[in-house]
Scaffold this motif. Structure first.
Motif, short mmCIF file in Angstrom:
data_model
loop_
_atom_site.label_atom_id
_atom_site.label_comp_id
_atom_site.label_asym_id
_atom_site.label_seq_id
_atom_site.Cartn_x
_atom_site.Cartn_y
_atom_site.Cartn_z
N SER A 125 48.65 -10.35 -5.87
CA SER A 125 47.57 -9.36 -5.82
C SER A 125 46.92 -9.40 -4.44
N ALA A 126 47.41 -8.54 -3.53
CA ALA A 126 46.95 -8.54 -2.14
C ALA A 126 46.47 -7.14 -1.74
N LEU A 127 45.49 -7.11 -0.84
CA LEU A 127 44.95 -5.84 -0.33
C LEU A 127 44.83 -5.92 1.19
N PRO A 128 44.93 -4.77 1.88
CA PRO A 128 44.80 -4.77 3.34
C PRO A 128 43.37 -4.49 3.79
N TYR A 129 43.08 -4.88 5.03
CA TYR A 129 41.77 -4.56 5.63
C TYR A 129 41.96 -4.47 7.14
N HIS A 130 41.75 -3.27 7.69
CA HIS A 130 41.79 -3.09 9.15
C HIS A 130 41.09 -1.81 9.52
N ALA A 131 40.87 -1.60 10.80
CA ALA A 131 40.08 -0.47 11.27
C ALA A 131 40.75 0.87 11.03
N GLY A 132 42.05 0.87 10.73
CA GLY A 132 42.75 2.13 10.48
C GLY A 132 42.48 2.70 9.10
N LEU A 133 41.88 1.92 8.22
CA LEU A 133 41.54 2.40 6.88
C LEU A 133 40.16 3.04 6.91
N SER A 134 39.91 3.94 5.99
CA SER A 134 38.59 4.58 5.93
C SER A 134 37.53 3.57 5.52
N ASP A 135 36.28 3.88 5.82
CA ASP A 135 35.18 3.00 5.43
C ASP A 135 35.17 2.76 3.93
N ALA A 136 35.42 3.81 3.18
CA ALA A 136 35.39 3.70 1.72
C ALA A 136 36.47 2.75 1.20
N VAL A 137 37.68 2.86 1.77
CA VAL A 137 38.78 1.99 1.34
C VAL A 137 38.50 0.54 1.73
N ARG A 138 38.01 0.34 2.95
CA ARG A 138 37.70 -1.02 3.38
C ARG A 138 36.66 -1.66 2.46
N LYS A 139 35.62 -0.89 2.15
CA LYS A 139 34.57 -1.42 1.27
C LYS A 139 35.11 -1.72 -0.12
N GLU A 140 35.92 -0.80 -0.64
CA GLU A 140 36.49 -1.01 -1.97
C GLU A 140 37.36 -2.26 -1.99
N ASN A 141 38.21 -2.44 -0.98
CA ASN A 141 39.09 -3.60 -0.93
C ASN A 141 38.29 -4.89 -0.78
N GLN A 142 37.27 -4.83 0.08
CA GLN A 142 36.44 -6.02 0.27
C GLN A 142 35.73 -6.40 -1.02
N ASP A 143 35.17 -5.42 -1.72
CA ASP A 143 34.47 -5.70 -2.98
C ASP A 143 35.42 -6.31 -4.01
N LYS A 144 36.64 -5.78 -4.08
CA LYS A 144 37.61 -6.32 -5.05
C LYS A 144 37.94 -7.78 -4.72
N PHE A 145 38.07 -8.08 -3.44
CA PHE A 145 38.38 -9.45 -3.04
C PHE A 145 37.21 -10.37 -3.37
N GLY A 151 42.59 -16.27 -0.97
CA GLY A 151 42.84 -16.61 0.43
C GLY A 151 42.80 -15.40 1.34
N ILE A 152 42.74 -15.68 2.63
CA ILE A 152 42.73 -14.65 3.66
C ILE A 152 43.92 -14.90 4.59
N ILE A 153 44.63 -13.82 4.92
CA ILE A 153 45.73 -13.91 5.88
C ILE A 153 45.37 -13.02 7.06
N TYR A 154 45.26 -13.61 8.25
CA TYR A 154 44.90 -12.85 9.45
C TYR A 154 46.15 -12.49 10.25
N CYS A 155 46.20 -11.23 10.71
CA CYS A 155 47.28 -10.74 11.55
C CYS A 155 46.68 -10.07 12.79
N LEU A 156 47.48 -9.98 13.86
CA LEU A 156 46.98 -9.39 15.10
C LEU A 156 46.91 -7.87 15.07
N SER A 157 47.82 -7.23 14.33
CA SER A 157 47.91 -5.77 14.38
C SER A 157 47.77 -5.16 12.99
#
Length: 749
Positions: free
Chosen positions: A274-294, A251-257
């Protein structure tokens, strides 16, 4: 359309045959076939299909059947990578050009395009419109041909859309640059969401010429919609955690901030999710890694801001939760629509608290000119109106689908049985008289050439003596004070309901003024009743579960999922790229034991039959054997593959291919002469090589590419075609790898 289809290749007797070959599906979804036909006839198109409706196929299949290469404009690297990976896994020659690849790799891919080895090229609008890339496109047009420009996520063109991208406005340059030839290159604009105003903006901004416009239904009947109160942070998180805990799947949980994303992620992790974060404050590498895992099912829940958006093509998301209030209905529809793209029952929950309204209002106030710091009043006004529509949706007592679909101009009768308001209906009262009062007041304003919104209409109905009512002389209207016996909130509830039921219209220019329509006059003329649900209570509903056929099919389905995960991990691709859940469900129900049976499964095309057929059939047979179920012994040949010959003895059809090969004909000409698919001819030649027949490999694969493939086989072994190709890269095809592997085996035995 009845005119003949201008196929670039004659190997398919019908579009359905081409669909099965490339994508594994036996039939088109509603609207797809017609769009493919129009695209093959070089028509401009505007295709509005909801998430999961199959809009990508409307340009992907024509790209494979037309001469030249199709240029696909996409706004996000993740979205490009996802689609290209899925296409390549089906054996389709597609690539992308963006900042994620090196200059050397970019040059290599451009060379492959000019060598006619690629049919679809994905590119971001910024790169597409650069002078250097436009120069490259000019070369492509001359040497290869451009079949069409496909503008994906076309709502980004419009400032009235929910995800406006200024660079999309410049795409009209494509029409200007390529319209002076004998053949005007068509433009195909596609998006999942677009109001009528956004559609008109797309048509104008892209300068589409006599386009065919297709607007599919926005209804997603497999999604359950609900709104839950958020009275406190603690209570809201408890509700959220309980829903995640009792709902199977990802599942996906959306938050405003960003801060809220990190907080919720940390709490879920502490509670064993088993949850991971995704937002613009994370580095590109971390965002990609989290997205791939999801996407690969290595993490179950993604907690994200709306930055986690269009690039997500995961079909088996079982729930989407908006922990905070979304900014507009259009965005909410698209974000919640990421649930259940595979057609399975899924849940969409919106938590609503008045504190969220203040947060969104603060964000709206931040819309200022970056140079002057002055408020962008028009944008703020539009955003505020959109927020009001979200609040109306959250507080509504009508069918959620009626409200959502009405926003996009589509009528829906209600009683959907898949939303909280329909599953737990509130007491219904006849408010026809009050509706006539309300609409009469709007009509009185119009008679004076004036237009107002809900609040001012309520002030007049309740006999308010505020300055604005008195200054405008509205205390003299016949409707002044006739609604004193109803509270402000009751009138607001009615006003919202009239809008949701499309019994009155509201302008979309940000001013939110009311306008009567034909249905309004039916109410005023006593030709239509108005019923209103008045109870605000929202009881809980049990989680929608996927129907279970039998314990046996569920057990096999679970095993097939695990097999899919192992195969996907070995290829470093998401599980759904191997097969979607719908295909696994069909396998579990039908339990195919031969290639012929496996080929009939929806989603199994020629490529996947050859790549995965043996693995999944073996799993099915092992399952049946363990349970004492009958095994089929007399296996019939698969219709999409030639019969396997006995060692050293070629079949008649293989010998016919060999004879034409020895005459010097290229495989494509052999396929055309014999009315076979090219892949079948290549399979013949590879099998003939395996059996020791005199196939001249140098006529089929250039010597330098033979050397590279030979080295790859030595490095990773001959067993897995996918492993060899992964080692080589996407510029090598399975047919040439199979041929060289056959030669390698003969030479190394």
């Amino acid at each position: 359309m009845t005119a003949s289809i201008p196929y670039a290749t004659t190997q398919f007797a019908s579009l359905e045959q081409a669909l099965k070959h490339y994508f594994g599906y036996d039939s088109f979804r509603p609207g797809q076939r017609q769009m493919v036909e129009y695209a093959l006839h070089d028509r401009d198109l505007l295709v509005i299909m909801p998430t999961g409706g199959g809009k990508s196929l409307c340009f992907q299949l024509p790209a494979l059947l037309k001469e030249g290469v199709m240029i696909v404009v996409s706004p996000l690297i993740a979205l490009m990578q996802d689609q290209v990976q899925a296409l390549q896994n089906n054996g389709i020659p597609a690539t992308l050009l963006n900042s994620s690849i090196s200059q050397a790799e970019s040059q290599s891919r451009q060379a492959a395009i000019l060598d006619r080895k690629i049919k679809l090229v994905y590119v971001a609008p910024e790169r597409l419109l650069s002078e250097s890339f436009l120069g490259f496109l000019d070369q492509v047009k001359v040497r290869v041909g451009i079949s069409a420009f496909a503008i994906d996520e076309a709502h980004c063109v419009s400032e009235w859309g929910h995800d406006f991208r200024p660079e999309y406005r410049q795409l009209r340059r494509l029409r200007h640059r390529y319209q002076n030839d004998d053949r005007i290159i068509p433009i195909l604009a596609l998006t999942a969401t677009a109001t009528e105003r956004v559609r008109h903006d797309i048509l104008g901004q892209l300068e589409l010429h006599e386009p065919h416009i297709h607007v599919a239904s926005f209804n997603r009947p497999n999604l359950y919609y609900e709104v839950r109160p958020k009275s406190s942070v603690r209570q809201a998180y408890t509700d959220l955690f309980q829903q995640v805990q009792r709902t199977e799947g990802s599942g996906i949980i959306y938050c405003l901030s960003r801060k809220r994303v990190d907080e919720i992620t940390a709490k879920l992790q502490q509670d064993g999710i088993s949850a991971l974060p995704y937002h613009a404050g994370l580095s590109d590498a971390v965002r990609k890694e989290n997205q791939d895992k999801f996407i690969r099912d290595d993490a179950r829940v993604m907690v994200a801001t709306v930055a986690f958006g269009m690039g997500i093509n995961k079909p088996d998301v079982r729930f989407v939760i908006h922990y905070d209030l979304p900014r507009n209905i259009e965005g909410y529809y698209q974000e919640s629509g990421r649930a259940g793209r595979d057609g399975e029952p899924s849940r969409c929950t919106l938590f609503y608290g008045v504190g969220d309204i203040r947060t969104v209002e603060f964000l709206i106030a931040q819309k200022v000119d970056p140079l002057t710091g002055e408020p962008l009043e028009a944008e703020q006004r539009i955003a505020t109106q959109q927020l009001r529509r979200v609040i109306n949706y959250a507080e509504a007592t009508e069918c959620r689908r009626t409200i959502q679909l009405g926003y996009f101009g589509e009528g829906f009768p209600g009683n959907c049985d898949t939303c909280d308001n329909c599953c737990h209906p509130k007491p219904i009262e006849d408010w026809t008289l009050e509706a006539q009062m309300f609409l009469s007041c709007v009509a009185r304003f119009a008679q004076k050439g004036q237009h107002f919104g809900i609040n001012h209409t309520i002030d007049v109905l309740r006999g308010s003596k505020n300055e604005r009512v008195l200054k405008l002389g509205h205390d003299k209207l016949s409707t002044y004070g006739i609604g004193k016996d109803r509270s402000v909130e009751e009138w607001r509830l009615l006003g919202r309901s009239l809008l949701h039921q499309r019994l009155v219209d509201e302008t979309t220019d940000g001013y939110s003024v009311l306008q009567l329509n034909n249905l309004s006059w039916e109410v005023l003329k006593k030709q239509r009743s108005v019923m209103l649900a008045v109870d605000q209570a929202k009881p809980e509903r049990s989680v929608t579960e996927t129907a279970v056929d039998t314990a046996e099919t569920e057990a096999l389905f679970d095993r097939l999922q695990k097999l899919r995960k192992r195969l996907a991990d070995a290829q470093s691709v998401p599980p759904y790229v191997v097969f979607p859940n719908s295909s696994l469900r069909s396998m579990a129900n039908l339990q195919p034991q031969t290639l012929a049976q496996f080929a009939k499964i929806s989603g199994v095309g020629s490529r996947k039959l050859a790549q995965y057929g043996d693995d999944f059939i073996a799993e099915v047979r092992a399952f049946r054997q363990e349970r004492g179920l009958a095994l089929q012994t007399d296996a019939e040949p698969a219709p999409l593959l030639e019969p396997t010959p006995q060692p050293g003895l070629a079949s008649t059809t293989q010998l016919e291919t060999l004879a034409l090969h020895q005459q010097g004909l290229k495989p494509v000409l052999i396929a055309e002469q014999r009315n076979f698919r090219l892949s079948t001819i290549m399979s013949h030649l590879a099998e003939l090589l395996d059996m020791g027949y005199p196939v001249v490999l140098d006529q089929l694969v250039p010597s330098d590419r033979q050397d590279k493939i030979w080295q790859a086989i030595n490095a990773v072994g001959p067993d897995s075609l996918t492993g060899i190709r992964d080692h080589l890269g996407e510029m090598y095809g399975y047919d040439e790898i199979r041929l060289v592997r056959s030669h390698w085996r003969r030479e190394t035995e």
